[in-house]
Design an enzyme around this catalytic site. Sequence first.
Site, PDB file in Angstrom:
ATOM      1  N   ASP A   1       8.079  -5.083  24.766  1.00  0.00           N
ATOM      2  CA  ASP A   1       8.433  -4.207  23.789  1.00  0.00           C
ATOM      3  C   ASP A   1       6.911  -3.034  23.745  1.00  0.00           C
ATOM      4  O   ASP A   1       6.427  -2.790  25.053  1.00  0.00           O
ATOM      5  CB  ASP A   1       8.499  -4.538  22.642  1.00  0.00           C
ATOM      6  CG  ASP A   1       9.301  -3.848  21.548  1.00  0.00           C
ATOM      7  OD1 ASP A   1       9.228  -2.739  21.106  1.00  0.00           O
ATOM      8  OD2 ASP A   1      10.702  -4.459  21.466  1.00  0.00           O
TER       9      ASP A   1
ATOM     10  N   HIS B   1       7.409  -0.805  16.729  1.00  0.00           N
ATOM     11  CA  HIS B   1       8.488  -1.391  17.246  1.00  0.00           C
ATOM     12  C   HIS B   1       8.330  -2.811  17.674  1.00  0.00           C
ATOM     13  O   HIS B   1       8.928  -3.995  17.097  1.00  0.00           O
ATOM     14  CB  HIS B   1       9.455  -0.729  18.287  1.00  0.00           C
ATOM     15  CG  HIS B   1      10.843  -1.257  18.673  1.00  0.00           C
ATOM     16  ND1 HIS B   1      11.099  -2.138  19.539  1.00  0.00           N
ATOM     17  CD2 HIS B   1      11.954  -1.182  17.887  1.00  0.00           C
ATOM     18  CE1 HIS B   1      12.265  -2.532  19.445  1.00  0.00           C
ATOM     19  NE2 HIS B   1      12.859  -1.693  18.558  1.00  0.00           N
TER      20      HIS B   1
ATOM     21  N   ASP C   1      -1.765 -10.990   9.341  1.00  0.00           N
ATOM     22  CA  ASP C   1      -0.752 -12.053   9.379  1.00  0.00           C
ATOM     23  C   ASP C   1      -0.663 -12.938  10.692  1.00  0.00           C
ATOM     24  O   ASP C   1      -0.152 -13.891  10.752  1.00  0.00           O
ATOM     25  CB  ASP C   1       0.636 -11.479   9.266  1.00  0.00           C
ATOM     26  CG  ASP C   1       1.177 -11.384   7.783  1.00  0.00           C
ATOM     27  OD1 ASP C   1       0.102 -11.566   6.827  1.00  0.00           O
ATOM     28  OD2 ASP C   1       1.966 -10.720   7.343  1.00  0.00           O
TER      29      ASP C   1
ATOM     30  N   SER D   1      17.750  -4.215  17.970  1.00  0.00           N
ATOM     31  CA  SER D   1      16.193  -4.668  18.390  1.00  0.00           C
ATOM     32  C   SER D   1      16.068  -5.704  17.340  1.00  0.00           C
ATOM     33  O   SER D   1      15.088  -6.599  17.658  1.00  0.00           O
ATOM     34  CB  SER D   1      15.665  -3.453  18.236  1.00  0.00           C
ATOM     35  OG  SER D   1      15.599  -2.799  19.288  1.00  0.00           O
TER      36      SER D   1
END
Length: 520
Positions: A259, A295, A268, A472
Site C-alpha cells: 500500500d 491509506h 499502537d 480498501s
Amino acid sequence: MGKKKSAARKRSTRRSQPASAPESGRLEPPSTHRPMHVHTAAPAGAPVQPGVGLEGGTSSLHRMGATGRVMVVDLNARSRKRSECKSMLRQIAKATGLGSSSATVCATSDYGCDGIGDEAESSEVVLLENLGIALLNGDADQNRAAAGMQSEGSDSGLIVEPECMNETLGMRVTPSLQSRGVAPDQDFAANGGMPADLATQRLAQLQVEGLNPASLGSELGATADQCFQDTPESTYGLKMTNAVNSSLAGNGIRVAVLDSGMDLGHSDFSGRSITHKVFVPPNQPDNGIHDINGHGTHCIGTACGPVESFFGPRYGIAHAAEIFVGKVLAHNFITGRAGGGDFGILRGIDWAIENRCHIISMSLGAPVSEPNYPPRYEAAGASALSVGSLIIAATGNDSFRPGFIAPVGRPANCPSIAGVAGIDSCFRVYRRSNGRQFVHNGAEVNFTGPGVNVFSSVPRHQGNTGYMSGTSMATPHVSGIAALVAEQTGLGGLELYAAVKARCHDLGHFNTFGFGLARI
C-alpha cells in the site's frame, strides 16, 4: 546500481512454521494446482449480469494509463525450473538490446528476502523469479521489439504487456465516534466531492413511504435484523466478523500489506514485529516508508492492529501477526491520492513471497472495461498460491449503485486472486462497491468485508486514528480473518482460501457479495 547480494547467501529472515509445515520453510501447496476460482458461472439463483463496460469512465482510465515500460510474462514459469525461466526471460531481453551485461540486470535471487529496491529503476532488466516476470526498462523501439517477439499462436508461453498505474481504493470520512451511533452508510465520491449515498437516501425514502426495505432486493443487497455499531470495546467490523470473540490472534502468521507505507512510530504498534521495504521510484517526492497518505496505515490497522488501542476501541484483527509493509504507492501531493505502477506492486508481491508471507493484502487497483484479466497479475497470484501464499485484493469503488454497477477491477479480477466487496454496518452493499459483470473466470466477487466508515489507525500527523470508506477497508478485514484461519488450521494458498470460504456468512446475491461475509 546498488551492490548485489550473493544468491547463495543465507536468507536473513524466516518465519516460525506451524507443525504441519514442511522443512523447506514454505507452506505445503495443494497437490494439484488449479486457479482459485474453480467455477465458471455464478451458483444457481444468482444469474450473471450481462457485461456493460465502464460508461463514462474515460477520465479514470486515462489516470490509470500506461507508464511506457513493458513486462514479459512467462505463463509457464511454474512448470519450468527457476533457472530455465530466468534464462528464457534474459534471452527475450537481450534480443531487444537490453541486459547485455550482468551489470544491467538484477534478479530476485540477487537480493533474497531484502527484495529489489531502487536498483529496479537503474537496471535495464529486472527479473522477478518467483513470478516469472521481467521488466524491460527500454525505449520505445526496444519495447516495440519485445512486443514483436510475441507471435500469434506461439507455444512458448511468453507474452508482453504494458505497465499500468494503480491507485488506493479508499476514501477518508470524518464522523466523530461519540456522535455516530449506528454507522451511517456514508461515503465520498472519488473526486473528493460531497457525500453522495444513493443507497441510504433510497432506504430513507422507502421508510418514509411506509414500504418494506426488504423489497429493495439486489438494489441494496442483503437485509438484516441487526445493525452493528462501534462501541468503546471494538469497532463494528470486528463484531460483524466475530474477531472480537475469537481467541486467535494471528500468531506465527506473516501478513504483507502492499500500500502507501506505514507510520512506523505509531504508538499502537510499539513492540510489534514489522519488516518494511519501499518499491516506489526514488525520484518520487514520497519515496520513504513513512505513510504520508494515510491509506496504508489504516489498512494495516484493520488487518493487524492491536488488541488494545491508546486512541479508542479495538480495531485490529490479527493483533499478533508479523507485519510486512511494502510501500508500492506514492502520495500525490496534487490529487491527495496515492498511486503506483504495476511493476512496483509486482516487486512487492515477489518480496512478500520470498519472505514466506501467508497473506498478501492489496487495497489497490484500477477499473476495467473488458472481460479479461491481466496475465501479469494472474501469474503473480498463481505463483503465490503454489507456494502457500494467498493474495486478497479490493474489487474497486467505481459503481454508483443502484443505477450503475461497475465490473470487478484489476487485479482482483484475476482467477488466482481473491476479490473483496464492501458492506456497511447493516449488511447493505457499499454503494461504490464493484460487482460481477463478466462471465470469465475471476470476474466474480469472492468475499465481502465491512467497508463503510471504518475506524482504524492513521499516521500521527493525521491524528492517530480515523475513518475511511471503500473496498480498501473491506479487504484488510478479510485479510485479518484469513490470518486467523491460517493460524487455526495451518493451511495456506488455495486450501486457506477454501477454509475462509467455508466460514463465510452467506449474504445472498452472489454477483454482489460472492460467498459472503468473511468471519472466524
